[in-house]
Design an enzyme around this catalytic site. Structure first.
Site, PDB file in Angstrom:
ATOM      1  N   LYS A  80       0.586  -1.016  -0.157  1.00 20.52           N
ATOM      2  CA  LYS A  80       0.411  -0.271   0.451  1.00 20.52           C
ATOM      3  C   LYS A  80       0.880   1.618  -0.317  1.00 20.52           C
ATOM      4  CE  LYS A  80      -4.306   2.212   2.549  1.00 20.52           C
ATOM      5  NZ  LYS A  80      -5.211   2.194   3.989  1.00 20.52           N
ATOM      6  N   SER A 155     -10.235   2.090   3.395  1.00 22.99           N
ATOM      7  CA  SER A 155      -8.804   2.757   2.102  1.00 22.99           C
ATOM      8  C   SER A 155      -7.765   2.249   1.173  1.00 22.99           C
ATOM      9  CB  SER A 155      -8.212   4.402   3.251  1.00 22.99           C
ATOM     10  OG  SER A 155      -7.256   3.283   3.593  1.00 22.99           O
ATOM     11  N   SER A 179      -9.666  -0.341   6.539  1.00 20.37           N
ATOM     12  CA  SER A 179      -9.340   0.117   5.777  1.00 20.37           C
ATOM     13  C   SER A 179      -8.991  -1.361   5.183  1.00 20.37           C
ATOM     14  CB  SER A 179      -8.243   1.073   5.639  1.00 20.37           C
ATOM     15  OG  SER A 179      -8.999   1.938   5.483  1.00 20.37           O
TER      16      SER A 179
END
Lengths: 503, 102
Positions: A80, A155, A179
């Site tokens: 990420k 997210s 997330s």
């Protein structure tokens, strides 16, 4: 020839160890897959084919030399874009950090590199991890591989979609209010938020420091355990890192036995607001656990009704403070105000922050600034911190009677892109089941449990365990995964529509 | 429950944007002034959740201050630290004037 992109990380690790395949072959297959499908998915903000292949070649050479390697050495991974990666861009999905190349590695990144996992690239995310749909990325949304007109969750929609679309067997996510787990539920993948402090936050660009936690994003429970074990452990660079030994998560995932386990259904996380197809798959999964010998009871946690409010005060408060460091002075974009001759540092700071931050980030900074201001601090931030205490006490009481708690991970399946973009409160309400774990630091895991009847989209079930009992999640989830796959005759992702392959 | 401490006006948002050092446009200020009251109304329920006797929790796992041994270890080279700076000069960050007067 078998499709290497479909293999689990565990299968790849074993094939690599027995030299049936090389890491270069695996990495090349995934790089090709990214090239073929990521135009539709947009899971990646940056692909580092060259770097990944170089790591793969190095691991292959070391293996040929008979070196002792980490179990996952040579198995590619996506990271990420909120974790610092030395030499690779790290934007956090924000224009503020457009083009930033960190001069250091996050501890998680360093562990991945030390273990020899080729890093395929950096995955898309809501800007600074603020959002539940990955639509708040400054670089455009990620699309759900199950239906590319829908959100992948957020997210960490990029990491979840990369894994679901077979662009990577493993990915790193971060979870501040869900997330990792909510995108897992919405894409039919496995996502785990470890106990707070279980994985180092050093080099994780902070949103809310008391809530953030990095964890694994994978297609199977065992793969998640293998990655968890690799990235977890005490780190002197993170003062909130817990010194205890990492729970035996891999052994737990291999045990996969719920016989005699006491499991509590959280009464407040169901009913109104929960999609019928989500509840149906959740209830069937719970029945499977019962049939396998678990003792299932209903548990009430009354203070849950305050959790969402507490989260949407604590998180923006901490975020407004953390994001103050983006001042256009040492790194990040500097945009002088238009029409001002010789502007001051303060004017440059304010215009840069206006230009660099997107709507959701601005909204949360303003909300947090308000909650922390003199006169409102006690009523908002102070009250929210008290809710954490009450919630923690209620969960402790619940865990006195059960080993694990379960709920649907998300009240709904993936909704169409754009559906909730203009209604922040509606989007926030989707986090109701995942945020309690962050507020009180307990671990949570989302496991795919089927497709909702009304839309044929994935549904996730969330397991919650007490702090530092992450192994319980893996044991129960691996057991349920096996029961479900026996019932389905294969994995859930094998039922996902084939993506069109670009050439 | 007790009333939420207060509403939030457009002037408040202007003030907050100043505190947060974000040069928001008029359209953004208008938008936030309509959105924030609804969000605040929702979160205000936390005020009824706990009495004065409940301690605040800042971290989910108790945190103690941690000191490390005062030993020299490798750190960023100046050129690495400055590599991403918008402007630098003579191994220093170059910033705009810090005082408002010209």
């Amino acid at each position: 020839m078998t499709d290497l992109t479909r293999k689990t990380a565990d299968e790849l690790a074993r094939s690599l160890a027995s030299k049936e395949v090389s890491s270069v072959e695996v990495t090349q297959a995934l790089v090709d897959r990214i090239g073929a499908v990521d135009g539709q998915i947009h899971a990646f903000l940056h692909v580092d084919a060259e770097g990944a292949l170089a790591t793969a070649a190095d691991v292959d050479a070391r293996r040929a030399n008979g070196e002792q390697l980490s179990y996952l050495a040579g198995v590619p991974i996506a990271v990420k874009d909120v974790l610092a990666t030395k030499g690779l861009p790290t934007t956090c999905g924000s224009k503020m950090l457009d083009g930033w190349i960190p001069p250091y590695d996050a501890t998680v990144t360093a562990k991945i590199k030390a273990a020899g996992l080729p890093i395929l690239g950096k995955t898309n995310m809501d800007e600074f991890a603020m959002g539940s749909s990955t639509e708040h990325s400054a670089y455009g949304p990620t699309h759900n591989p199950w239906d590319t007109t829908r959100i992948p969750g957020g997210s960490g929609g990029g990491s979840a979609a990369a894994v679901a679309a077979f662009e990577a067997p493993l990915a790193i996510g971060t979870d501040t209010g869900g997330s990792i787990r909510q995108p897992g539920a919405l894409t039919g993948t496995v996502g785990v938020k470890p106990t707070y402090g279980g994985v180092s936050r050093y080099g994780l660009v902070a949103m809310a420091s008391s809530l953030d936690q990095a964890g694994p994003v994978t297609r199977t429970v065992l793969d998640a355990a293998l990655l968890h074990e690799l990235i977890a452990g005490h780190d002197p660079m993170d003062s909130t890192s817990i010194p205890d030994a990492v729970p035996a998560v891999v052994a737990a995932a291999r045990r996969a036995d719920v016989k005699g386990l006491r499991i509590g259904i959280v009464k407040e996380l169901g009913g109104e607001g929960f999609q019928p197809g989500v509840e149906a798959r959740f209830n069937e999964a719970v029945e499977l656990l019962t049939s396998a010998g678990a003792e299932v009871v209903e548990v009430s946690i009354p203070s849950l009704k305050y959790a969402l409010g507490a989260y949407y005060l604590v998180m923006p408060s901490e975020a407004s403070s953390n994001l103050a460091k983006f001042d256009a002075m040492r790194y990040g974009v500097r945009v002088p105000p238009a029409g001002v001759d010789d502007p001051s540092a303060e004017q440059v700071m304010a215009s840069s922050r206006d230009a660099g931050f997107g709507d959701e980030v601005k909204r949360r900074i303003i909300l947090g600034t308000y909650a922390l201001s003199s006169g409102y601090y006690d009523a908002y931030y102070g009250s929210a911190q008290k809710v954490r205490t009450v919630l923690s006490r209620d969960f402790t009481a619940a865990f006195a009677g059960v080993d694990l708690l379960v709920s649907p991970t998300s009240p709904t399946t993936a909704y169409p892109l754009g559906d909730k973009l203009d209604d922040p409160l509606a989007m926030y309400l989707g986090d109701v089941a995942t945020i309690p774990a962050n507020l009180i630091g307990i671990p949570g895991l989302s496991l795919p449990v089927g497709l909702a009847d009304e839309d044929d989209l994935p549904v996730g079930l969330q397991f919650l365990a007490p702090q530092k009992a992450d192994d319980r999640l893996y044991n129960a989830a691996a057991a349920l995964e096996r029961l479900l796959e026996d019932k389905w005759g294969g994995t859930l992702l094998s039922r996902a529509p084939e993506l069109e392959v670009a050439r | 429950m007790s009333e939420p401490v207060t509403g939030i006006s457009r002037d408040d948002v202007v003030h907050l944007a100043g505190l947060a050092r974000i040069d928001l446009s008029d359209a953004e200020l208008d938008h936030l002034a309509t959105e924030l009251p609804a969000i605040l109304e929702h979160v205000a329920s936390v005020q009824e959740a706990a009495g004065d006797d409940v301690p605040a929790m800042s971290h989910p796992v108790p945190v103690d201050n941690v000191f490390r041994e005062d030993v020299v270890r490798p750190s960023l080279a100046p050129e690495d630290a400055l590599a991403a700076a918008p402007a630098s000069d003579q191994q220093r960050f170059l910033v705009p004037k810090i005082l408002g007067e010209s």
